[in-house]
Motif scaffolding. Structure first.
Motif, PDB file in Angstrom:
ATOM      1  N   ARG A  67     -34.385 -78.204  -4.752  1.00  0.00           N
ATOM      2  CA  ARG A  67     -34.478 -79.266  -3.736  1.00  0.00           C
ATOM      3  C   ARG A  67     -34.601 -80.598  -4.450  1.00  0.00           C
ATOM      4  O   ARG A  67     -35.416 -80.738  -5.376  1.00  0.00           O
ATOM      5  N   ILE A  77     -43.320 -78.146  -3.696  1.00  0.00           N
ATOM      6  CA  ILE A  77     -43.536 -76.857  -3.036  1.00  0.00           C
ATOM      7  C   ILE A  77     -43.928 -75.795  -4.060  1.00  0.00           C
ATOM      8  O   ILE A  77     -44.772 -74.930  -3.799  1.00  0.00           O
ATOM      9  N   PRO A  80     -36.014 -74.096   4.032  1.00  0.00           N
ATOM     10  CA  PRO A  80     -34.778 -74.749   3.607  1.00  0.00           C
ATOM     11  C   PRO A  80     -33.540 -73.913   3.915  1.00  0.00           C
ATOM     12  O   PRO A  80     -33.569 -72.687   3.858  1.00  0.00           O
ATOM     13  N   PRO A 137     -39.077 -75.853  10.609  1.00  0.00           N
ATOM     14  CA  PRO A 137     -39.158 -76.932   9.603  1.00  0.00           C
ATOM     15  C   PRO A 137     -38.034 -76.821   8.576  1.00  0.00           C
ATOM     16  O   PRO A 137     -38.261 -76.598   7.385  1.00  0.00           O
ATOM     17  N   LYS A 138     -36.814 -76.991   9.034  1.00  0.00           N
ATOM     18  CA  LYS A 138     -35.655 -76.812   8.168  1.00  0.00           C
ATOM     19  C   LYS A 138     -35.359 -78.084   7.380  1.00  0.00           C
ATOM     20  O   LYS A 138     -35.487 -79.191   7.889  1.00  0.00           O
ATOM     21  N   GLU A 139     -34.967 -77.889   6.114  1.00  0.00           N
ATOM     22  CA  GLU A 139     -34.539 -78.955   5.230  1.00  0.00           C
ATOM     23  C   GLU A 139     -33.309 -78.474   4.484  1.00  0.00           C
ATOM     24  O   GLU A 139     -33.131 -77.271   4.294  1.00  0.00           O
ATOM     25  N   HIS A 193     -43.840 -72.132   7.425  1.00  0.00           N
ATOM     26  CA  HIS A 193     -44.330 -73.371   6.833  1.00  0.00           C
ATOM     27  C   HIS A 193     -43.203 -74.201   6.236  1.00  0.00           C
ATOM     28  O   HIS A 193     -43.205 -75.429   6.343  1.00  0.00           O
ATOM     29  N   TRP A 194     -42.233 -73.568   5.604  1.00  0.00           N
ATOM     30  CA  TRP A 194     -41.120 -74.287   4.950  1.00  0.00           C
ATOM     31  C   TRP A 194     -39.875 -73.430   5.066  1.00  0.00           C
ATOM     32  O   TRP A 194     -39.913 -72.231   4.796  1.00  0.00           O
TER      33      TRP A 194
END
Length: 238
Positions: A126, A189, A88, A105-107, A85-86
């Motif tokens: 973040r 988040i 980073p 879903p990389k940030e 889902h997430w």
């Protein structure tokens, strides 16, 4: 990926909230207890691989693979896939490659890993805001040879859900019930994790001193795939 240290923790969470969180994916949550799903939090120190060295944190949910919609109970743990889902990361190259090749879903985020002490700690920030501070206490050694274990990961990006065959060979594995302490920050988040109803006690936690990971080619899932079993395919190293 030729060598990585992995720390992970599993929590049981509200299935209705988890279902709403990942509704955009078109996948169905694996409900392993009545009204409860499983959320996995993991932090990884990638030390040697084709995407260079970097730190990563992940929020994932156990999901039912296409063709098993409606199944419930503990037996689903043997069939469940992992929806990411997430995810980073702290380096730009792996961000671009992970998005383009597998749809992860990389940030970019600030990921502070502290793995040199008996307690393993990860602090994620973040946009200058604290997401979480996660502390793990390693458990007892898990015996057995470092066999290659096949898994199914699922990703979603640009409106497309993908299946990514994934295999892991782990050495130096430790596991235990509970074993985690988490502090949530004020990032969106963190709010999302809080709404899932994370219990004070984790279901279980694990650490891996050395993990080798192999990711196969991503396959787009189409609406009709939900009625047919997923076809597994082999892949190459990440």
């Amino acid at each position: 990926m030729r060598d990585a240290a992995v720390c992970s923790v599993l929590y049981t969470v509200r299935a209705d909230v988890a279902r709403a969180v990942i509704a955009y994916s078109g996948l169905e949550i694996a409900e392993v207890f009545p009204g409860r799903a499983v959320c996995a939090l993991a932090f990884v120190d990638y030390r040697d691989g084709d995407l260079d060295s970097y730190h990563e944190f992940g929020v994932a949910f156990l999901v039912q693979p296409p063709g098993r919609a409606g199944a419930t109970g503990l037996g689903e743990l043997a069939h469940a896939g992992t929806f990411v889902h997430w995810l980073p990361v702290d380096q730009g190259f792996t961000l671009e490659a992970g998005r383009a090749i597998w749809g992860f879903p990389k940030e970019l985020a600030d990921i502070d890993l502290r793995l040199g002490s008996p307690f393993k700690r990860c602090i994620v920030r973040r946009d200058g805001r604290l997401v979480l501070d996660l502390l793990l206490r390693p458990g007892l050694p898990v015996p057995g040879p470092p066999a290659l274990t096949g898994l199914e990961a699922y990703t979603h990006r640009d409106g497309v859900t993908r299946q990514v065959p994934w295999a892991v060979r782990a050495r130096g594995v430790r596991a235990r019930p509970g074993g985690a302490l988490i502090r949530l920050g004020n990032h969106p988040i963190a709010k999302e994790l809080s709404e899932l109803g994370l219990p004070k006690r984790a279901l279980m936690s694990s650490t891996v001193d050395h993990a080798e990971m192999i990711f196969g080619a991503a396959r787009e899932l189409r609406p009709g795939d939900a009625e047919a079993p997923v076809r597994r395919s082999a892949g190459g190293p990440a």
